[in-house]
Design a protein around this motif. Structure first.
Motif, PDB file in Angstrom:
ATOM      1  N   ALA A 163       0.833  -1.204   0.000  1.00  0.00           N
ATOM      2  CA  ALA A 163       0.000   0.000   0.000  1.00  0.00           C
ATOM      3  C   ALA A 163       0.868   1.256   0.000  1.00  0.00           C
ATOM      4  N   ARG A 164       0.329   2.301  -0.634  1.00  0.00           N
ATOM      5  CA  ARG A 164       0.949   3.628  -0.604  1.00  0.00           C
ATOM      6  C   ARG A 164       0.207   4.443   0.440  1.00  0.00           C
ATOM      7  N   VAL A 165       0.915   4.772   1.535  1.00  0.00           N
ATOM      8  CA  VAL A 165       0.286   5.367   2.704  1.00  0.00           C
ATOM      9  C   VAL A 165       0.947   6.704   3.029  1.00  0.00           C
TER      10      VAL A 165
ATOM     11  N   SER B  65       4.129   4.589  12.855  1.00  0.00           N
ATOM     12  CA  SER B  65       4.975   4.416  11.668  1.00  0.00           C
ATOM     13  C   SER B  65       5.544   3.005  11.617  1.00  0.00           C
ATOM     14  N   THR B  66       5.961   2.486  12.765  1.00  0.00           N
ATOM     15  CA  THR B  66       6.534   1.145  12.822  1.00  0.00           C
ATOM     16  C   THR B  66       5.486   0.092  12.476  1.00  0.00           C
ATOM     17  N   PHE B  67       4.276   0.231  13.026  1.00  0.00           N
ATOM     18  CA  PHE B  67       3.199  -0.702  12.681  1.00  0.00           C
ATOM     19  C   PHE B  67       2.880  -0.636  11.187  1.00  0.00           C
ATOM     20  N   LEU B  68       2.795   0.570  10.645  1.00  0.00           N
ATOM     21  CA  LEU B  68       2.454   0.734   9.230  1.00  0.00           C
ATOM     22  C   LEU B  68       3.532   0.140   8.331  1.00  0.00           C
ATOM     23  N   LEU B  69       4.790   0.377   8.648  1.00  0.00           N
ATOM     24  CA  LEU B  69       5.875  -0.144   7.813  1.00  0.00           C
ATOM     25  C   LEU B  69       5.893  -1.662   7.813  1.00  0.00           C
ATOM     26  N   ARG B  70       5.628  -2.270   8.958  1.00  0.00           N
ATOM     27  CA  ARG B  70       5.620  -3.731   9.001  1.00  0.00           C
ATOM     28  C   ARG B  70       4.460  -4.297   8.199  1.00  0.00           C
ATOM     29  N   ALA B  71       3.361  -3.535   8.107  1.00  0.00           N
ATOM     30  CA  ALA B  71       2.188  -4.014   7.364  1.00  0.00           C
ATOM     31  C   ALA B  71       2.353  -3.846   5.857  1.00  0.00           C
ATOM     32  N   ILE B  72       2.922  -2.719   5.409  1.00  0.00           N
ATOM     33  CA  ILE B  72       3.018  -2.477   3.961  1.00  0.00           C
ATOM     34  C   ILE B  72       4.198  -3.209   3.337  1.00  0.00           C
TER      35      ILE B  72
ATOM     36  N   GLN C 260       7.678  -3.348  -0.454  1.00  0.00           N
ATOM     37  CA  GLN C 260       7.121  -2.966  -1.750  1.00  0.00           C
ATOM     38  C   GLN C 260       6.111  -1.825  -1.625  1.00  0.00           C
ATOM     39  N   GLY C 261       5.773  -1.433  -0.407  1.00  0.00           N
ATOM     40  CA  GLY C 261       4.850  -0.335  -0.203  1.00  0.00           C
ATOM     41  C   GLY C 261       5.575   0.990  -0.101  1.00  0.00           C
ATOM     42  N   MET C 262       4.838   2.019   0.314  1.00  0.00           N
ATOM     43  CA  MET C 262       5.405   3.349   0.502  1.00  0.00           C
ATOM     44  C   MET C 262       4.714   4.015   1.675  1.00  0.00           C
ATOM     45  N   LEU C 263       5.503   4.488   2.637  1.00  0.00           N
ATOM     46  CA  LEU C 263       4.972   5.276   3.741  1.00  0.00           C
ATOM     47  C   LEU C 263       5.689   6.616   3.749  1.00  0.00           C
TER      48      LEU C 263
ATOM     49  N   ASN D  62       3.149  20.638   2.356  1.00  0.00           N
ATOM     50  CA  ASN D  62       4.218  19.866   1.711  1.00  0.00           C
ATOM     51  C   ASN D  62       3.746  18.638   0.949  1.00  0.00           C
ATOM     52  N   LEU D  63       2.468  18.280   1.065  1.00  0.00           N
ATOM     53  CA  LEU D  63       1.997  17.047   0.440  1.00  0.00           C
ATOM     54  C   LEU D  63       2.082  17.130  -1.078  1.00  0.00           C
ATOM     55  N   SER D  64       2.883  16.243  -1.656  1.00  0.00           N
ATOM     56  CA  SER D  64       3.026  16.181  -3.105  1.00  0.00           C
ATOM     57  C   SER D  64       2.729  14.789  -3.652  1.00  0.00           C
ATOM     58  N   ASP D  65       2.442  13.844  -2.744  1.00  0.00           N
ATOM     59  CA  ASP D  65       2.168  12.468  -3.159  1.00  0.00           C
ATOM     60  C   ASP D  65       0.838  12.392  -3.898  1.00  0.00           C
ATOM     61  N   THR D  66       0.780  11.528  -4.886  1.00  0.00           N
ATOM     62  CA  THR D  66      -0.446  11.279  -5.640  1.00  0.00           C
ATOM     63  C   THR D  66      -0.732   9.780  -5.665  1.00  0.00           C
ATOM     64  N   ASP D  67      -1.943   9.417  -6.039  1.00  0.00           N
ATOM     65  CA  ASP D  67      -2.345   8.001  -6.117  1.00  0.00           C
ATOM     66  C   ASP D  67      -2.074   7.273  -4.807  1.00  0.00           C
ATOM     67  N   VAL D  68      -2.441   7.932  -3.712  1.00  0.00           N
ATOM     68  CA  VAL D  68      -2.237   7.368  -2.379  1.00  0.00           C
ATOM     69  C   VAL D  68      -3.421   6.472  -2.031  1.00  0.00           C
ATOM     70  N   ASP D  69      -3.140   5.296  -1.460  1.00  0.00           N
ATOM     71  CA  ASP D  69      -4.205   4.345  -1.099  1.00  0.00           C
ATOM     72  C   ASP D  69      -4.834   4.670   0.246  1.00  0.00           C
ATOM     73  N   ARG D  70      -4.026   5.097   1.206  1.00  0.00           N
ATOM     74  CA  ARG D  70      -4.505   5.336   2.559  1.00  0.00           C
ATOM     75  C   ARG D  70      -3.832   6.585   3.131  1.00  0.00           C
ATOM     76  N   VAL D  71      -4.585   7.340   3.922  1.00  0.00           N
ATOM     77  CA  VAL D  71      -4.039   8.485   4.649  1.00  0.00           C
ATOM     78  C   VAL D  71      -4.434   8.337   6.110  1.00  0.00           C
ATOM     79  N   VAL D  72      -3.457   8.464   7.017  1.00  0.00           N
ATOM     80  CA  VAL D  72      -3.707   8.379   8.448  1.00  0.00           C
ATOM     81  C   VAL D  72      -3.272   9.698   9.086  1.00  0.00           C
ATOM     82  N   LEU D  73      -4.220  10.371   9.735  1.00  0.00           N
ATOM     83  CA  LEU D  73      -3.947  11.673  10.351  1.00  0.00           C
ATOM     84  C   LEU D  73      -4.018  11.543  11.864  1.00  0.00           C
ATOM     85  N   ASP D  74      -2.893  11.746  12.530  1.00  0.00           N
ATOM     86  CA  ASP D  74      -2.815  11.753  14.001  1.00  0.00           C
ATOM     87  C   ASP D  74      -2.330  13.134  14.401  1.00  0.00           C
TER      88      ASP D  74
END
Length: 304
Positions: free
Chosen positions: A108-110, A121-128, A131-134, A172-184
């Motif tokens: 996933a691209r997060v 961040s650690t939980f997300l990286l282990r899940a994606i 091959q993903g992107m955080l 600063n957000l420049s990412d496109t085609d993102v699958d998930r966004v998490v806001l804390d």
């Protein structure tokens, strides 16, 4: 085929540089890093690190005071609760909910905003996986540095799927085609316009907030922006149980409120969300309501 980042640190005999979690007879935990020639000291005596180096995980070591300690590698929930902190961490119960209900999948691209101490961040990286992107955004440089150190300590090296930017997401957000966004963050509603442009149709926005006022404004702002399906807010609580023979009862203490979660699905461009058919409580949008869209809604029952 090479092992995924950090996998070698999770299995096999204990090695120099591994983190070890000791459990004493009363169930208390002690975490340290194995170093050749070092001693581990407690008020119940000490033992040499060398006694554990090369030993299989799940070994028992005894101190000079003849007290037995069970030695295991800390699980990720244990690690994030004991990591050095800059900001408060996202607790494992909430991280698990985010991984499940935001549907974080391998590859996933997060995008994440509000890194704090690096727990989520650690939980997300282990899940994606690799091959993903955080892409994580943190406005405070000191918090970002603590998070970087915590993440790299867990995986043993920089994670190839992680990019960390110091600055505000909406600027600063420049990412496109993102699958998930998490806001804390304190005011996730300030990022909704930027996030809506980055998310793919069907993508998921997940917001983590602490108070009911933040929860209300987040939900109403998601409805107001008009490019998300109906948001789903909730919280979770954990209650352990005491089981000792015939004494089976809930523990006297529990992990109660830590935060609220909200998820919403991104609609296709140009699509308006269907009107909600559930009528709001009487007076939910009365004359004194000053939330998002209060000037245009005028207390309508259609969009409660």
């Amino acid at each position: 085929m090479s092992e995924p980042t950090g996998a070698a640190r999770r299995r096999g005999p204990f090695k120099v540089g591994d983190q070890v979690q000791l459990t004493d007879p009363k169930g208390r935990h002690y975490t340290f890093t194995l170093e050749a020639g070092k001693n581990f000291h407690t008020h119940k005596g000490s033992f040499q690190h060398d006694e554990l180096i090369g030993a299989p995980e799940g070994s028992v070591v005894r101190t000079t005071g003849n007290v037995a300690y069970l030695a295991l590698r800390p699980l990720l929930p244990d690690y994030v609760l004991s990591m050095p902190r800059g900001a408060a961490v996202v607790y494992p119960k909430d991280a698990g909910q985010i991984l499940a209900f935001a549907d974080i999948f391998p590859g996933a691209r997060v995008v994440e905003a509000g890194v704090g101490s690096g727990s989520l961040s650690t939980f997300l990286l282990r899940a994606i996986g690799e091959q993903g992107m955080l892409h994580s955004y943190e406005r405070r440089e000191d918090f970002a540095e603590i998070a970087r150190q915590n993440v790299e300590r867990y995986f043993g090296s920089p994670h190839p799927a992680w990019q960390l930017t110091v600055g505000d997401l909406q600027d600063n957000l420049s990412d496109t085609d993102v699958d998930r966004v998490v806001l804390d963050m304190l005011a996730p509603w300030e990022c909704l316009e930027a996030v809506s442009k980055a998310l793919v149709p069907g993508g998921i926005l997940c917001a983590y907030v602490a108070t009911t006022t933040q929860l209300s404004r987040t939900v109403e702002s998601i409805r107001e922006i008009g490019c998300f399906a109906e948001p789903q807010p909730w919280e979770s609580m954990i209650r352990n149980w005491h089981v000792e023979g015939l004494a089976v009862r809930p523990d006297h203490r529990m992990i109660g409120h830590t935060g609220f979660l909200v998820t919403a699905r991104r609609l296709a461009d140009g699509v308006e969300p269907p009107l909600r058919r559930r009528r709001p409580s009487k007076g939910a949008y009365g004359e004194d309501y000053e939330g998002p869209g209060s000037q245009s809604r005028g207390g309508s029952a259609d969009r409660g």
